[in-house]
Design a protein around this motif. Structure first.
Motif: not given
Ligand code: ME8
Length: 638
Positions: A176-185, A324-341
């Protein structure tokens, strides 16, 4: 009808919910809504993981029973999901009776099958993570997961024979090669299994706040067996009515943060194999939301951004979009009020908002908001319709792969193309030239068609905005189904456009950041003042020196001593959790300090009147009673 079962982690109600929790939940909600719009019968499950020592301790610190403690927080979680428009089909609490009963049955079944056995556990224990670690697994003598102090602990425990499943799980991954996503995990998991799986401790005797093992009452089920099985107990597995279980199991996807992929991709399949149950199709380990300094947003680190505040200030859809837009779902990403605004201003107010407001303004000026029948299409128009249909197909592929950010970026390419189409055709110049009205009608018709398609695509992510757009462009539900997003020319002639207020007003970033800072400061001050205790509060506590007249170990308890104390003019019984550190003869005849006016409480069936003061060492390894032998019973402490 095709079915789709999606789950979020069940969260620990040990503190306020924050953006990290919103991230998994909103993502799952988006998929649930998307699948429903694609005609699936969806089961979307979320909930709370309410047992364990962490909760027991947090509740004790708040002077509440664990259940009253979690009730309060669970209510807030539910409020947050309501605010964020989370359309879950079921909310499971691991304290729900049906879950408790089924976990007991599962535990017994595994025991009877020889998959669970009784043994002894000793190792380094981290209280906040509720995990034991072998010697070699510590990091600088601290917990390898959270970096906090650990302590040696040994106890009798039940174990699940996880070590027997290495080969079977690796084989399952292969098939079941698709079982764990993203692949790197997946590679991380393969390495983890190859480094050797140890049997898993599945019961505890050192705390009480858990599901009792019904055939061995000193034990409570250890959290991961209790937690993971929620995905099947919620569907009625092993209960009277198994209809939902039969329909929805196995799950199509478990959404989890990357730190708990291991539990879902290794331990959970092994438990399911042991129960002869099918394994879910997918475990998706998404990345973390971090702060600018690289720290993970988390309850225990106190760097919580209040999602209620942000929803109120910018609207729920803006928050859902940003996550959902700011951070690709499988990656880490930063949150800041500035980025949001910045995203709100550029993507929502400028790109999307502008497209709607300028096109509806033109429709009003040119045709009193009703697009006429006579139209005149050109090659230019064909390009925009082809682009829209191409993008909706690509959007669908991304959404099926949980590539939300990429899916949205495609929609925003379409929005930009539309804005460019307007710029290049300069329709505003046609408003006052009647000969150009057929051309103007055509341009506007095409823009509203694109907006109709966009409104359908973004509905799972921004449900309110989607509805507002459909209302403004006069698109009825009939032409806004998913199938209709893939068709051009669905608008009836003469559709009526209603100009509304701006969907996303522009925000003055600098001013807003200042306001948020002040707001945060005030909130922090309030939280601090909630935590601090005034001299009046302190004066309410009556501390008295008492002599220990008698002391005995409480039967069936590992920690409790029952003391009879005298304060000179009164005698009373106090139960104290210090038997690991003191035997009765160490205490009898000594003077200790009693919190005299503490509300009585029942511990192991004994009514305790007051509390004996003791000091715990920072690493939690030792506890020392504060003796007051140089004082007399009845002396007060102030
Ligand atoms: O682990 N960024 O509960 P939990 C992204 N009860 N996601 C985050 C996040 C962040 N900074 N912080 C939390 C548990 N999350 C167990 C789960 S499941 C059978 C039992 C999200 O309250 C993310 O989904 O610690 C993570 O996996 C989950 O919250 C952890 O929640």
């Amino acid at each position: 009808m095709k079915k789709f079962y999606i789950t979020t982690p069940i969260y620990y109600p040990s503190g306020k919910a924050h953006m990290g929790h919103c991230y998994s939940t909103v993502a799952a909600d988006v998929v649930a809504r998307y699948k429903r719009s694609r005609g699936f019968e969806v089961m979307f499950l979320t909930g709370t993981d309410e047992h364990g020592q962490k909760i027991e301790l947090a509740a004790a610190a708040d002077n509440l029973s664990p259940k009253s403690y979690v009730d309060k927080i669970v209510f807030e979680f539910k409020e947050l999901w309501r605010t964020l428009g989370v359309s879950y089909d079921k909310f499971i609490r691991t304290t729900d009776d049906y879950h408790v009963n089924t976990v007991q049955k599962i535990f017994k079944t595994l025991y009877e099958k020889g998959q669970i056995y009784k043994g002894k556990y000793s190792g380094w224990y981290c209280v906040p993570c509720e995990s034991f670690f072998a010697d070699g697994k510590l990091k600088n003598d601290k917990c390898p997961d959270c970096g906090r102090e650990v302590r040696q602990q040994e106890e009798e425990a039940y174990f699940f024979k996880l070590s027997e499943y290495s080969e079977k799980i690796l084989e399952f991954y292969k098939n079941n090669p698709e079982f764990i996503q993203p692949e790197s995990r997946k590679n991380e998991m393969i390495n983890f299994i190859k480094s050797g799986l140890e049997d898993l401790c599945v019961s505890r005797t050192s705390f009480k706040w858990g599901i009792p093992v019904d055939f061995d009452r000193l034990h409570v089920v250890y959290v991961w067996l209790d937690a993971l099985t929620n995905y099947v107990t919620a569907l009625g597995y092993c209960q009277e009515d198994e209809k939902l279980f039969k329909k929805f199991w196995p799950a199509d996807v478990h959404f989890v943060g990357k730190e708990i992929v291991r539990f879902h991709a290794v331990i959970w399949p092994a438990i399911l194999m042991a129960l002869d149950l099918e394994i879910p199709s997918k475990v998706y380990g998404h990345g973390w939301i971090l702060f600018g300094d690289g720290q993970k947003m988390s309850k225990s680190r106190g760097n919580v951004v209040d999602p209620f505040v942000l929803c109120k200030r910018y609207g729920v859809d803006a928050i859902r979009y940003f996550l959902l837009r700011e951070i690709p779902f499988g990656s880490d990403g930063y949150f800041s009020n500035e980025a949001l605004i910045t995203r709100i201003n550029s993507d929502l107010a400028n790109d999307l908002g502008n497209l709607i407001s300028r096109s509806s303004k033109l429709a009003e000026k040119g045709f009193g908001s009703i697009i006429p029948l006579e139209r005149e299409n050109t090659n230019e128009d064909l390009k925009i319709s082809e682009l829209a249909l191409k993008i909706i197909n690509e959007f669908e592929i991304d959404m099926d792969d949980f590539k939300f950010s990429s899916a949205l970026s495609k929609i925003w390419n379409l929005i930009s193309a539309c804005n460019k189409y307007i710029d290049e055709n300069s329709p505003w110049k046609m408003v006052n030239i009647p000969e150009k009205h057929a051309r103007l009608a055509s341009i506007l018709y095409n823009i509203f068609e694109v907006l109709r398609i966009i409104s359908i695509a973004i509905a799972p992510i921004m449900p309110e905005t989607s509805e507002k757009i459909q209302f403004q462009i006069g698109a009825s539900k009939k032409i806004c189904s998913w199938e209709c997003a893939k068709k051009w020319g669905m608008f009836q002639n003469n559709n009526k456009i209603s100009r509304g207020s701006a969907l996303f007003p522009r925000i003055d970033c600098e001013k807003e950041l200042e306001s948020l800072e002040i707001l945060n400061l005030n909130n922090n001050k309030k939280e601090e003042s909630d935590k601090t205790c005034s001299i009046e509060d302190f004066k309410k506590i009556k501390l008295i020196v008492v002599k220990v007249l008698n002391c005995e170990i409480v039967k069936n308890s590992k920690k409790l001593l029952k003391l009879l104390v005298s304060g000179g003019i009164f005698e009373r019984t106090v139960v104290s959790g210090i038997s690991e550190y003191y035997s009765p003869e160490n205490l009898i005849g000594h003077n200790v300090i009693l919190v005299e006016n503490l509300k009585p409480a029942k511990l192991c069936g004994i009514e305790s009147h007051g509390m004996i003061l003791a000091a715990s060492s920072k690493n939690g390894k030792s506890v020392k009673v504060l003796f007051a032998d140089s004082n007399e019973p009845g002396d007060t402490i102030s």
